[in-house]
Design a protein around this motif. Structure first.
Motif: not given
Length: 409
Positions: A6-8, A14-17, A393-399
């Motif tokens: 699920s988390t993956d 988000a990473a693809d976006m 996820y976009l915010l967290g992964i981005g940072r």
């Protein structure tokens, strides 16, 4: 679908976006260290028992690693890795200087007496003390652990490394814990429930709320919302579930649970099954227990307008898709339950400074941090026209991604 799958999936979406390369995605998903240890100890009956303990350290690009320690029979490496990954995105989302970690021991604490639980904890610290610490990895309470367990961890760690209360958070206040840590996750859940309803022009006063899970998080969330006018119409725990369409008297219910150990058979209520609890008609459903309770099978029958994920990983991705199709708004776990790690950060800061904050300051700082994270997530979701989970996820992964790139490989 497992918690890790699920988390993956949420990560890759988000990473693809964001346009991250496959190599960068692999780097951000791969844990930096996975520790698996044997924890052997003598039980009070003289027998030797052997348990398996884990500590997964996912990503330290933004600071020391942070994450809970879970004692549960179903703890395994996959679950711990999933939760460590979630913690990486969570700490980045609320913008505190940590990376993500998680730990656990495969054990049913109900089968241990207090002295056995203490020996188990100390033996586990003996095995992992060299990979944890205030500048490395700071454990905290989770399912099956509490402030007492954190006190034992601190005491055993200090036998190797000297006085250092910042090696663990969620400690008793008498041992340099933070005022407000116990209530923090539930308070954050309550605060963001109100924030979401305000964004949707909904009135909290009289809003019907169902809470699945009535442990630490569920009780504090229930009290917080009840005191501000919400109507808690149904709650459940591991032993049973109850409902009252006119609303439960939360302070009285908490007192009852303290004495009886469960919400089961609480007066002025009627019993419901665990499955029915999740399907009660309400404005807000708060899953606050174990993961994976909202599935593709029950998602079509959920009768809530909003879901606040107080638990980690309570919603399967297939259920998430169904909720989006049905216009049910989900406030994701990495935002909704971040109050605990936020006040753990405040505790760590106080320990490093050897200075104590009062409860009002802790609450004010928590409310500010959580409100800022919610506002940023809401604004990004609105701008990008995506749901709140993807925005978080976009915010967290981005940072984390920017910190990784700037720090260098």
């Amino acid at each position: 679908m497992s918690g890790r799958e699920s988390t993956d999936r949420y990560f890759h979406e988000a990473a693809d976006m964001m346009g991250l390369s496959a190599n960068m995605q692999r780097l951000l998903l791969t844990p930096e260290r996975q520790v698996k240890v044997q924890v052997a100890m003598k039980m009070d009956n003289g027998e030797i028992a052997t348990f398996i303990g884990f500590r997964v350290q996912h990503n330290k690009a933004r600071g020391p690693l942070k994450g809970g320690l879970r004692y549960h029979p179903e703890v395994d490496e996959d679950e711990v890795l999933s939760l460590a990954t979630l913690m990486t995105w969570k700490t980045a989302l609320v913008n505190i200087p940590y990376g993500g970690a998680k730990g656990g021991i495969q054990v049913d604490v109900r089968k241990l007496n207090p002295s056995e639980l203490e020996r188990l904890t100390r033996r586990f610290v003996d095995e992992i003390h060299d990979v944890i610490g205030p500048d490395k990895d700071i454990p905290a309470p989770d399912m099956g652990t509490n402030a007492q367990v954190m006190a034992w961890i601190m005491n055993q760690y200090e036998k190797y490394h000297g006085f250092n209360p910042a090696c663990v958070t969620g400690k008793p206040v008498e041992l340099h814990g933070a005022d407000g840590r116990e209530e923090a996750t539930g308070r954050g859940v309550g605060l963001l429930t109100i924030s979401l309803l305000e964004k949707m022009s909904e009135d909290l006063n009289g809003a019907r709320i169902v809470i699945q899970g009535f442990g630490n998080v569920g009780t504090f969330a229930a009290r917080y919302l009840f005191e501000r006018g919400a109507k808690i119409v149904a709650v459940g725990d591991a032993f049973g579930a109850i409902r009252n369409p006119d609303g439960l008297n939360v302070p009285d219910l908490i007192e009852y649970v303290t004495k009886q150990g469960s919400v089961k058979e609480y007066p002025e209520s009627e019993p419901v099954s665990a499955e029915e609890l999740l399907l009660q008609e309400c404005e807000v459903l708060i899953p606050a227990a174990v993961g994976g309770v909202l599935t593709k099978e029950n998602a079509p029958h959920v009768r809530a307008k909003y879901i606040i994920e107080a638990a980690n990983n309570p919603t399967h991705p297939e259920a998430d898709d169904i909720f989006e199709e049905r216009n049910i708004i989900v406030l994701p776990d990495i935002l909704a339950n971040a109050g605990g790690v936020t006040v753990s950060y405040f505790e760590w800061v106080q320990n490093r400074q050897h200075f104590r904050w009062d409860l009002d300051r802790v609450r004010d700082e928590l409310d500010r941090k959580m409100s800022e994270a919610f506002a940023r997530t809401w604004d990004l979701a609105t701008t990008k026209k995506v749901n709140l989970r993807l925005a978080a996820y976009l915010l967290g992964i981005g940072r984390v991604g920017r910190a990784t790139a700037l720090g260098g490989i």
